[in-house]
Write an enzyme that holds these catalytic residues in place. Structure first.
Site, PDB file in Angstrom:
ATOM      1  N   ASN A 105      53.506  94.166  64.221  1.00 24.04           N
ATOM      2  CA  ASN A 105      54.142  93.289  63.231  1.00 24.04           C
ATOM      3  C   ASN A 105      54.124  91.873  63.793  1.00 24.04           C
ATOM      4  O   ASN A 105      54.879  91.550  64.708  1.00 24.04           O
ATOM      5  CB  ASN A 105      55.583  93.768  62.986  1.00 24.04           C
ATOM      6  CG  ASN A 105      56.340  92.856  62.039  1.00 24.04           C
ATOM      7  OD1 ASN A 105      55.764  91.950  61.439  1.00 24.04           O
ATOM      8  ND2 ASN A 105      57.645  93.097  61.906  1.00 24.04           N
ATOM      9  N   TRP A 106      53.244  91.053  63.223  1.00 25.26           N
ATOM     10  CA  TRP A 106      53.056  89.696  63.764  1.00 25.26           C
ATOM     11  C   TRP A 106      54.144  88.731  63.304  1.00 25.26           C
ATOM     12  O   TRP A 106      54.161  87.570  63.726  1.00 25.26           O
ATOM     13  CB  TRP A 106      51.670  89.169  63.376  1.00 25.26           C
ATOM     14  CG  TRP A 106      50.524  89.946  63.970  1.00 25.26           C
ATOM     15  CD1 TRP A 106      50.615  90.971  64.896  1.00 25.26           C
ATOM     16  CD2 TRP A 106      49.122  89.793  63.694  1.00 25.26           C
ATOM     17  NE1 TRP A 106      49.363  91.452  65.210  1.00 25.26           N
ATOM     18  CE2 TRP A 106      48.426  90.746  64.490  1.00 25.26           C
ATOM     19  CE3 TRP A 106      48.394  88.946  62.871  1.00 25.26           C
ATOM     20  CZ2 TRP A 106      47.029  90.868  64.462  1.00 25.26           C
ATOM     21  CZ3 TRP A 106      47.004  89.063  62.842  1.00 25.26           C
ATOM     22  CH2 TRP A 106      46.329  90.015  63.634  1.00 25.26           C
ATOM     23  N   LYS A 107      54.998  89.196  62.394  1.00 20.98           N
ATOM     24  CA  LYS A 107      56.098  88.360  61.880  1.00 20.98           C
ATOM     25  C   LYS A 107      55.551  86.987  61.432  1.00 20.98           C
ATOM     26  O   LYS A 107      54.439  86.916  60.927  1.00 20.98           O
ATOM     27  CB  LYS A 107      57.230  88.274  62.915  1.00 20.98           C
ATOM     28  CG  LYS A 107      57.711  89.681  63.332  1.00 20.98           C
ATOM     29  CD  LYS A 107      58.985  89.700  64.103  1.00 20.98           C
ATOM     30  CE  LYS A 107      59.337  91.150  64.469  1.00 20.98           C
ATOM     31  NZ  LYS A 107      60.589  91.277  65.209  1.00 20.98           N
ATOM     32  N   GLY A 116      63.452  92.170  69.415  1.00 24.33           N
ATOM     33  CA  GLY A 116      63.277  90.808  69.901  1.00 24.33           C
ATOM     34  C   GLY A 116      64.216  90.412  71.027  1.00 24.33           C
ATOM     35  O   GLY A 116      64.324  89.233  71.368  1.00 24.33           O
ATOM     36  N   GLU A 159      64.220 101.280  64.361  1.00 24.76           N
ATOM     37  CA  GLU A 159      64.275 100.049  65.153  1.00 24.76           C
ATOM     38  C   GLU A 159      65.737  99.645  65.319  1.00 24.76           C
ATOM     39  O   GLU A 159      66.310  99.016  64.409  1.00 24.76           O
ATOM     40  CB  GLU A 159      63.523  98.912  64.451  1.00 24.76           C
ATOM     41  CG  GLU A 159      62.046  99.137  64.288  1.00 24.76           C
ATOM     42  CD  GLU A 159      61.296  97.824  64.096  1.00 24.76           C
ATOM     43  OE1 GLU A 159      60.437  97.528  64.938  1.00 24.76           O
ATOM     44  OE2 GLU A 159      61.582  97.078  63.145  1.00 24.76           O
ATOM     45  N   GLU A 187      65.207  92.373  59.987  1.00 23.97           N
ATOM     46  CA  GLU A 187      65.293  90.924  59.797  1.00 23.97           C
ATOM     47  C   GLU A 187      65.455  90.588  58.316  1.00 23.97           C
ATOM     48  O   GLU A 187      66.177  89.655  57.961  1.00 23.97           O
ATOM     49  CB  GLU A 187      64.057  90.239  60.399  1.00 23.97           C
ATOM     50  CG  GLU A 187      64.136  90.225  61.920  1.00 23.97           C
ATOM     51  CD  GLU A 187      62.800  90.208  62.645  1.00 23.97           C
ATOM     52  OE1 GLU A 187      61.759  89.966  62.008  1.00 23.97           O
ATOM     53  OE2 GLU A 187      62.809  90.459  63.870  1.00 23.97           O
ATOM     54  N   SER A 236      61.394  95.897  71.192  1.00 24.91           N
ATOM     55  CA  SER A 236      61.005  95.473  72.538  1.00 24.91           C
ATOM     56  C   SER A 236      60.094  96.468  73.258  1.00 24.91           C
ATOM     57  O   SER A 236      60.190  96.651  74.473  1.00 24.91           O
ATOM     58  CB  SER A 236      62.249  95.166  73.392  1.00 24.91           C
ATOM     59  OG  SER A 236      62.987  94.101  72.808  1.00 24.91           O
ATOM     60  N   HIS A 281      62.761  96.016  56.848  1.00 27.24           N
ATOM     61  CA  HIS A 281      62.859  95.536  58.238  1.00 27.24           C
ATOM     62  C   HIS A 281      64.231  94.909  58.458  1.00 27.24           C
ATOM     63  O   HIS A 281      64.762  94.229  57.569  1.00 27.24           O
ATOM     64  CB  HIS A 281      61.740  94.521  58.521  1.00 27.24           C
ATOM     65  CG  HIS A 281      61.619  94.211  59.980  1.00 27.24           C
ATOM     66  ND1 HIS A 281      62.490  93.353  60.618  1.00 27.24           N
ATOM     67  CD2 HIS A 281      60.778  94.686  60.928  1.00 27.24           C
ATOM     68  CE1 HIS A 281      62.158  93.301  61.908  1.00 27.24           C
ATOM     69  NE2 HIS A 281      61.126  94.096  62.123  1.00 27.24           N
ATOM     70  N   GLY A 292      56.544  94.217  67.916  1.00 29.24           N
ATOM     71  CA  GLY A 292      56.618  92.831  67.469  1.00 29.24           C
ATOM     72  C   GLY A 292      55.944  91.918  68.473  1.00 29.24           C
ATOM     73  O   GLY A 292      54.715  91.791  68.508  1.00 29.24           O
ATOM     74  N   GLY A 293      56.757  91.281  69.329  1.00 22.77           N
ATOM     75  CA  GLY A 293      56.259  90.270  70.263  1.00 22.77           C
ATOM     76  C   GLY A 293      55.021  90.690  71.041  1.00 22.77           C
ATOM     77  O   GLY A 293      54.063  89.906  71.153  1.00 22.77           O
TER      78      GLY A 293
HETATM   79  P1  13P Z   1      59.922  93.251  69.121  1.00 21.30           P
HETATM   80  O1  13P Z   1      58.875  94.223  69.600  1.00 21.30           O
HETATM   81  O2  13P Z   1      59.553  91.822  69.318  1.00 21.30           O
HETATM   82  O3  13P Z   1      61.280  93.613  69.634  1.00 21.30           O
HETATM   83  O4  13P Z   1      59.985  93.448  67.529  1.00 21.30           O
HETATM   84  C1  13P Z   1      60.120  94.719  67.013  1.00 21.30           C
HETATM   85  C2  13P Z   1      59.981  94.624  65.551  1.00 21.30           C
HETATM   86  O5  13P Z   1      60.835  94.085  64.864  1.00 21.30           O
HETATM   87  C3  13P Z   1      58.776  95.182  64.932  1.00 21.30           C
HETATM   88  O6  13P Z   1      58.901  95.282  63.551  1.00 21.30           O
END
Ligand code: 13P
Length: 247
Positions: A9-11, A173, A167, A97, A208, A95, A229-230
Site C-alpha cells: 500500500n503506497w498510500k 506506521g 491491521e 486511516e 510495520s 483502511h 505500507g512504508g
Molecule cells: P506500515 O507498514 O507503514 O505500518 O503501514 C501498514 C498499512 O497501513 C498498510 O495498509
C-alpha cells in the site's frame, strides 16, 4: 485455491515517475510462477501508469479506496467500474486511516465492499483495534464487530470470497508490530468467525511489517500474507519481505 498475498500500500507517496520506477523494479524481479500473488496499491493518479509498467508481469494492481456509489454526481469520487477499467483487480476497504481521517463508518465500509465486489473487484477488508481498545481487552470484540457489519450487509459467503487484513491501528506506521502470537490470536478468531465458509479466505497481517519481522509473522498458521505500507516503497525491501511468504 488457497492463495497467499503480499500487498504493498503506497498510500499518498511518489510521483508518476517514482511509481513507475518502483513498479518496474518489482516486475523485473518477481517470479511469475510464484504461488504468492504480489499486489501494489499506487495512488489513484498513478494507477494506469503502474498498470502499464507491470502489464507483462504477474503483479496485480489494487485501489486504496473505492466509492460506494456506481456513478453520479459525487465530485472527487472514483467508482469500482472505473477502477476495473484502469486495470485494478483489488480494492482496499476500511483502511484505518480512512476510518479515522475520513470518518468512514462500518456501514460505509460495507457499502464500499459491496460496490467493489459487484464490479468484479476483490475487496481487501481492513480491520483493527486502537491501542486503547487493546488495553481494554476489546481487540477481538472490535475486530469481529467490524467484520460482522460487513457480513450483515454483504453476506457471509461474499465476505469469505474476499480478503481480510488485520491491521492493529497502533502498529500502522509506528514501527511497532504485533507479536506473531498477538497477530495469530486475532487471525484465529477471524478464522473461527468465518467458520466453514472461510477456511480458504486469505487473512493478511499489516502494521510495520519489514524484512526483519515478516518471517515470524508469516510462519503463523492463520497469517496468509502481509499488507505492507512504508516498507513497500523500497523495491528491494518489499521483494525481500515477499520472498519470506510460504505459499
Ligand atoms: P506500515 O507498514 O507503514 O505500518 O503501514 C501498514 C498499512 O497501513 C498498510 O495498509
Amino acid at each position: 485455491m488457497f492463495k497467499s498475498l503480499i500487498v504493498g500500500n503506497w498510500k499518498m507517496h511518489g510521483t508518476a515517475q517514482t511509481a513507475v520506477n518502483l513498479a518496474t523494479q518489482l516486475a523485473e524481479d518477481w517470479n511469475a510462477d510464484n504461488e504468492v500473488e504480489m499486489v501494489v496499491f499506487p495512488p489513484f493518479v498513478h494507477i494506469s501508469a503502474v498498470a502499464a509498467a507491470v502489464a507483462k508481469s504477474a503483479i496485480s494492481i489494487g485501489a486504496q479506496n473505492v466509492s460506494e456509489y456506481s456513478a453520479g454526481a459525487y465530485t472527487g469520487e472514483t467508482s469500482a467500474e472505473m477502477l476495473v477499467d484502469q486495470g485494478c483487480k483489488y480494492a482496499l476497504v476500511g483502511h484505518s486511516e480512512r476510518r479515522a481521517l475520513q470518518n468512514e463508518s462500518s456501514e460505509t465500509v460495507a457499502e464500499k465492499f459491496i460496490a467493489a465486489q459487484n464490479a468484479g473487484l476483490i475487496p481487501i477488508l481492513c480491520v483493527g483495534e486502537s491501542l486503547q481498545q487493546r488495553q481494554n481487552n476489546q481487540t477481538v470484540e472490535v475486530v469481529s464487530g467490524q467484520i460482522a457489519a460487513v457480513i450483515e450487509r454483504a453476506g457471509l459467503q461474499n465476505v469469505c470470497r474476499a480478503v481480510i487484513a488485520y491491521e492493529p491501528v497502533w502498529a500502522v506506521g509506528t514501527g511497532e508490530t504485533a507479536t506473531p502470537e498477538q497477530a495469530q490470536q486475532v487471525h484465529s478468531a477471524i478464522r473461527a468467525q468465518l467458520g466453514e465458509a472461510g477456511t480458504a479466505t486469505p487473512l493478511l497481517y499489516g502494521g510495520s511489517v519489514n524484512a526483519a519481522n515478516a518471517a515470524d509473522l508469516f510462519a503463523q498458521p492463520d497469517i496468509n500474507g502481509g499488507l505492507v505500507g512504508g516498507a513497500s516503497l523500497e523495491a528491494v525491501e518489499f521483494l525481500n519481505i515477499a520472498k519470506l511468504i510460504e505459499a
